[in-house]
Write a protein that holds these residues in place. Structure first.
Motif, PDB file in Angstrom:
ATOM      1  N   VAL A 299       0.842  -1.186   0.000  1.00 37.44           N
ATOM      2  CA  VAL A 299       0.000   0.000   0.000  1.00 37.44           C
ATOM      3  C   VAL A 299       0.883   1.244   0.000  1.00 37.44           C
ATOM      4  CG1 VAL A 299      -1.791   1.258   1.245  1.00 37.44           C
ATOM      5  CG2 VAL A 299      -1.749  -1.255   1.325  1.00 37.44           C
TER       6      VAL A 299
ATOM      7  N   ASP B 172      -3.360   6.913   5.842  1.00 36.87           N
ATOM      8  CA  ASP B 172      -3.082   5.564   6.337  1.00 36.87           C
ATOM      9  C   ASP B 172      -4.403   4.847   6.586  1.00 36.87           C
ATOM     10  OD1 ASP B 172      -0.210   5.677   6.366  1.00 36.87           O
ATOM     11  OD2 ASP B 172      -0.403   7.109   8.010  1.00 36.87           O
TER      12      ASP B 172
ATOM     13  N   ASP C 118      -3.130   4.843  -1.754  1.00 37.89           N
ATOM     14  CA  ASP C 118      -3.771   5.050  -0.450  1.00 37.89           C
ATOM     15  C   ASP C 118      -5.248   5.369  -0.640  1.00 37.89           C
ATOM     16  OD1 ASP C 118      -1.307   4.749   1.032  1.00 37.89           O
ATOM     17  OD2 ASP C 118      -0.726   6.713   0.285  1.00 37.89           O
TER      18      ASP C 118
ATOM     19  N   GLY D 217       0.547   1.861   5.264  1.00 31.53           N
ATOM     20  CA  GLY D 217      -0.759   2.422   5.589  1.00 31.53           C
ATOM     21  C   GLY D 217      -1.220   2.198   7.013  1.00 31.53           C
TER      22      GLY D 217
ATOM     23  N   GLU E 296       2.843   6.641  -3.136  1.00 28.91           N
ATOM     24  CA  GLU E 296       4.148   7.136  -3.604  1.00 28.91           C
ATOM     25  C   GLU E 296       4.784   6.156  -4.587  1.00 28.91           C
ATOM     26  OE1 GLU E 296       3.461   6.030  -0.606  1.00 28.91           O
ATOM     27  OE2 GLU E 296       5.162   5.068   0.386  1.00 28.91           O
TER      28      GLU E 296
HETATM   29 MG    MG Z   1       2.032   4.820   2.919  1.00 28.52          MG
END
Ligand code: MG
Ligand code: ATP
Length: 417
Positions: free
Chosen positions: A12, A79, A48, A72, A15
Motif C-alpha cells: 500500500v 493511512d 492510499d 498504511g 508514492e
Molecule cells: Mg504509505
C-alpha cells in the motif's frame, strides 16, 4: 491444498504508483516467505485509497493462504489499511486502550501533543493479535485465519525488523513446510554466456534441481535450488560447478565482490589504496560500503585529470604523452604511485573511457585498464567493456576487485578465498 502454502503480498502506498518510489518491501517479504518454503504467487500494489486497498486484500485472501500487507498503518489521513482490512474481513476495529496508553506516554515524553487522530494507530481488527514494533510507533496486526493476514508498517526498517520477529514464527506454527535448499555462487571475471557455456553441460546429470543464472554488470549469480530432503543432490551440483568455474567463483553466498575481497584482505592482514580515473571514487565507495573496511582500506586518489595523475601519483608526463592516460602503463604507474604515497601493501588503479563521448578508433568507449601493485609484483588487465557509462564504471570497479582477489590468491598459490 496440494503443494506449498501460497502467499500473496499487498503493498500500500501512492508514492510507489505516483512518485516512482521503488517498492523494496514487496521483494523483501517475498524473499523471506520463499525462504520458509511458501510459494509467493502474487504482489498487488495499491494507492492510499480505501476501496482499492480493500479490493486488493479481498483478492489476495481469495487466492492465498498467507497474505502480508505493507504500509498504511501510520497516523495520517492517508493511512487507511486498518479500515480497509476491517471492510474486507467484515469485522470491526476496536480501539485498544493499552496501545493507546503506550502511544500517549511515548508522545508525552517527547513533549508532543499531536491531534487525537494519531490514536487510530491503536485501532485493532477484531480477533487480531498485535505485533510489536520496536523500531517505530505503528504496531502491526496478525489475523490467524485461515487465511492468515499480517499487517506491517511500510517504513522499510520497521517492516524488516517485524517480519522475521513477529510474523514468520506465527506462520511456522500454522503452516508446516520444509524450506527448499538453496545455494548461491557468485562469479566474477566471466560473462553470463561464458558461465552458461561451462555450466550447461553439467545440468543434464542433475535431477530434481532448479538453477538460475543472473547477470549484473561485472558479476554473475548462479542459484541452485533443491527440495528440502535433497541436500546430497545440491552438494553434488555445487561440486560440479566448482570444478567448471574454478577461481571465477568468488563467494558461495549472496554477497558482492567487495565483501569477499574485504574478508580476504582482513584474513591476510593486507592494506589497500586506490587510484581512480574513470571511476572517480566509485571503487573506493564500493570498498567502504563494507562495515569495518577501515581495517584494510587506507584511501585513494580521484585522479581524473592528467595534472592530478602527474602531480599526486607521479605518473611521468612522458608516459602520458607516449602512451596516453588511458593505457596499461598509465594504470600501472597510478597503482605504483598511490601505493608509494599511501604506504599501503597493495594498490589498485583504474583508467579508461567510460563514454558516451571520448572514444576513438584506437581507444573506443569501454576500453578500461585496471592495474594492481604489490610488494611481490604487479599485474594489469586491458578490458573492453560493454554497456553505458554507469555499467562500464561498475564493471571497471568489479574487474579491479577481481584482479586484486586473483592476484592475492595467486601470490599465495592457494585457492581463491
Ligand atoms: Mg504509505
Ligand atoms: P506506516 O504503516 O508505518 O504508516 P506507511 O506506508 O503508511 O507506513 P508512509 O509514510 O507512507 O508510511 O511511508 C513511510 C516511508 O516508508 C516512506 O519513505 C515510504 O516511501 C517508505 N515506504 C512505504 N512503503 C514502501 C515500500 N513498499 N517499499 C519501500 N519503501 C516504502
Amino acid at each position: 491444498v496440494i503443494g506449498p502454502p501460497r502467499a500473496a503480498v499487498v503493498v500500500v502506498g501512492s508514492e510507489i504508483l505516483l512518485d516512482a518510489r521503488q517498492d523494496t518491501n514487496g521483494p523483501f517479504i517475498e524473499q523471506a516467505l520463499g525462504g520458509e518454503g511458501y510459494a509467493c504467487i502474487l504482489r498487488l500494489i495499491v494507492g492510499d485509497h480505501i476501496g482499492e486497498i480493500a479490493a486488493a486484500i479481498r483478492t489476495a485472501l481469495s487466492r492465498a493462504e498467507i497474505v502480508i500487507v505493507s504500509g498504511g498503518l501510520g497516523p495520517t489521513f492517508d493511512d487507511l489499511t486498518r479500515e480497509a482490512c476491517a471492510d474486507a474481513l467484515g469485522v470491526r476495529l476496536e480501539r485498544r486502550a493499552d496501545i493507546e496508553g503506550v502511544l500517549r506516554e511515548r508522545l508525552r515524553r517527547r513533549g508532543l501533543t499531536p491531534p487525537e487522530t494519531v490514536y487510530r494507530m491503536a485501532d485493532v481488527l477484531q480477533g487480531a493479535e498485535v505485533l510489536t514494533n520496536t523500531v517505530g510507533s505503528a504496531p502491526g496486526q496478525f489475523v490467524a485465519g485461515p487465511p492468515a493476514l499480517a499487517l506491517l508498517p511500510g517504513v522499510p526498517a520497521e517492516l524488516k525488523a517485524m517480519l522475521p520477529a513477529e510474523v514468520l514464527p506465527r506462520l511456522r506454527v500454522r503452516f508446516a513446510c520444509a524450506p527448499p535448499l538453496r545455494t548461491v555462487l557468485k562469479i566474477a571475471g566471466l560473462y553470463e554466456s561464458e558461465v552458461e557455456a561451462r555450466v550447461a553441460p553439467l545440468m543434464g546429470a542433475w535431477t530434481g534441481l532448479e538453477s538460475t543464472i543472473l547477470a549484473a554488470p561485472g558479476e554473475v549469480t548462479l542459484i541452485l535450488r533443491a527440495a528440502a530432503n535433497d541436500a546430497a543432490a545440491l552438494e553434488r551440483a555445487r561440486g560440479d560447478v566448482r570444478q567448471a568455474l574454478g577461481e571465477a567463483i568468488y563467494a558461495e553466498a549472496d554477497e558482492g565482490i567487495e565483501i569477499a575481497v574485504g574478508r580476504l584482505l582482513l584474513a591476510r592482514g593486507l592494506t589497500l589504496a586506490t587510484a581512480e580515473s574513470c571511476t572517480a571514487g566509485m571503487l573506493g565507495a564500493m570498498i567502504t560500503s563494507v562495515p569495518g573496511s577501515s581495517a584494510y582500506y587506507l584511501g585513494g586518489a580521484v585522479a581524473y585529470s592528467n595534472r592530478i595523475k602527474e602531480g599526486w601519483l607521479d605518473v611521468p608526463p612522458d608516459l602520458i604523452a607516449a602512451r596516453g592516460a588511458v593505457s596499461e602503463e598509465a594504470a600501472a604507474s597510478m597503482a605504483r604511485g598511490v601505493r608509494r604515497f599511501s604506504g599501503s601493501n597493495l594498490a589498485l588503479a583504474v583508467t579508461g573511457v567510460a563514454g558516451p563521448g571520448g572514444g576513438t578508433l584506437e581507444k573506443p568507449v569501454g576500453r578500461v585498464h585496471v592495474a594492481f601493485a604489490a610488494p611481490w609484483g604487479e599485474a594489469a588487465r586491458t578490458l573492453n567493456l560493454p554497456g553505458d557509462r554507469e555499467m562500464i564504471r561498475m564493471r571497471s570497479c568489479r574487474a579491479a576487485l577481481d584482479l586484486l582477489r586473483r592476484e592475492i590468491s595467486r601470490a599465495r598459490g592457494g585457492a581463491p578465498a
